[in-house]
Design an enzyme around this catalytic site. Structure first.
Site, PDB file in Angstrom:
ATOM      1  N   CYS A 137       0.848  -1.199   0.000  1.00  0.00           N
ATOM      2  CA  CYS A 137       0.000   0.000   0.000  1.00  0.00           C
ATOM      3  C   CYS A 137       0.884   1.249   0.000  1.00  0.00           C
ATOM      4  O   CYS A 137       1.996   1.249   0.520  1.00  0.00           O
ATOM      5  CB  CYS A 137      -0.906   0.000   1.223  1.00  0.00           C
ATOM      6  N   ASP A 193       0.429   3.772   1.705  1.00  0.00           N
ATOM      7  CA  ASP A 193       0.385   4.352   3.052  1.00  0.00           C
ATOM      8  C   ASP A 193       1.794   4.656   3.579  1.00  0.00           C
ATOM      9  O   ASP A 193       2.664   3.781   3.567  1.00  0.00           O
ATOM     10  CB  ASP A 193      -0.321   3.366   3.992  1.00  0.00           C
ATOM     11  N   ARG A 202       2.906   4.829   6.362  1.00  0.00           N
ATOM     12  CA  ARG A 202       3.303   4.076   7.557  1.00  0.00           C
ATOM     13  C   ARG A 202       3.780   2.660   7.230  1.00  0.00           C
ATOM     14  O   ARG A 202       4.118   1.898   8.135  1.00  0.00           O
ATOM     15  CB  ARG A 202       2.112   4.008   8.536  1.00  0.00           C
ATOM     16  N   HIS A 260      -2.194  -4.037   4.899  1.00  0.00           N
ATOM     17  CA  HIS A 260      -2.019  -3.645   6.301  1.00  0.00           C
ATOM     18  C   HIS A 260      -3.368  -3.346   6.939  1.00  0.00           C
ATOM     19  O   HIS A 260      -4.267  -2.813   6.300  1.00  0.00           O
ATOM     20  CB  HIS A 260      -1.078  -2.441   6.428  1.00  0.00           C
ATOM     21  N   CYS A 316      -6.069   0.008   6.915  1.00  0.00           N
ATOM     22  CA  CYS A 316      -5.814   0.613   5.595  1.00  0.00           C
ATOM     23  C   CYS A 316      -6.956   1.566   5.217  1.00  0.00           C
ATOM     24  O   CYS A 316      -8.126   1.179   5.199  1.00  0.00           O
ATOM     25  CB  CYS A 316      -5.686  -0.482   4.546  1.00  0.00           C
TER      26      CYS A 316
END
Ligand code: CO
Length: 201
Positions: free
Chosen positions: A42, A44, A46, A98, A101
């Site tokens: 992803c 993302d 993080r 994750h 998400c």
């Protein structure tokens, strides 16, 4: 307007530290890349691929998009997979989703998000495909389940690409794995959905 000088400063500091640890690091890496893994994850912020498996530059070939989706006709993702297998001879492809998400959660919500809803429709398809599994679960449980089911579905999508199919036909060693990362504790779990052959698929 604010400039981004602080990023250049951080970059120089980073490069200095890397060279301090290994004076030849950049010279050696500039001559070739030989990553052993393709990471499909992803976007993302993080979930940075290299950092969470503690690997330096050069070790992972990476493709990231919102909610780690592998769309059958996405030339971007397909080109990455082809290059990874045919040029880099990578033997392990990891689809890593994750928990928590935003893409998954948005796909579960009824609200409208504009253009991105077209992308999220791929995840809504996954939910519809497994609708019976969501009955009686709390919202959080449903989000976590969709995160995992989405990974498993994308593993299948990777396996069904012509690139992976032809690699297996040629007898190449290649495994596709499905993982889920927790942004709450930094731990990755193996969803035990690894596939290494057409028979297994
Ligand atoms: Co995400």
């Amino acid at each position: 307007m604010d400039n981004l000088n602080h990023l250049f400063e951080r970059n120089r500091e980073w490069a200095r530290q890397v060279k301090e640890d290994n004076p030849n690091f950049f010279i050696e890496l500039s001559e070739q890349q030989a990553p052993k893994y393709l990471w499909i994850g992803c976007s993302d912020s993080r979930v940075p691929a290299n950092q969470i498996v503690k690997l330096p530059p050069g070790e992972i070939f990476v493709h990231r998009n919102i909610a780690n989706v592998v769309v059958h006709t996405d030339l971007n993702c397909l080109s990455v997979i082809q290059y990874a297998i045919e040029v880099l001879a990578i033997e392990h492809i990891v689809v890593c989703g994750h928990y928590g998400c935003g893409g998954i959660n948005a796909a579960m919500a009824d609200s409208e998000h504009g253009l991105i809803d077209n992308w999220l429709n791929h995840i809504k398809d996954v939910r519809r495909l497994h609708a019976d599994k969501f009955v009686g679960l709390s919202k959080r449980e449903q989000q976590d389940l969709l995160c995992e089911l989405n990974v498993k579905e994308q593993v299948l999508n990777v396996c069904n690409t012509t690139v992976v199919q032809s690699a297996w036909k040629k007898g190449k060693k290649l495994s596709v794995h499905g993982w889920a990362y927790s942004i709450k504790n930094g731990i990755i779990v193996d969803l035990e959905t690894s596939i290494s052959s057409r028979e297994q698929l």
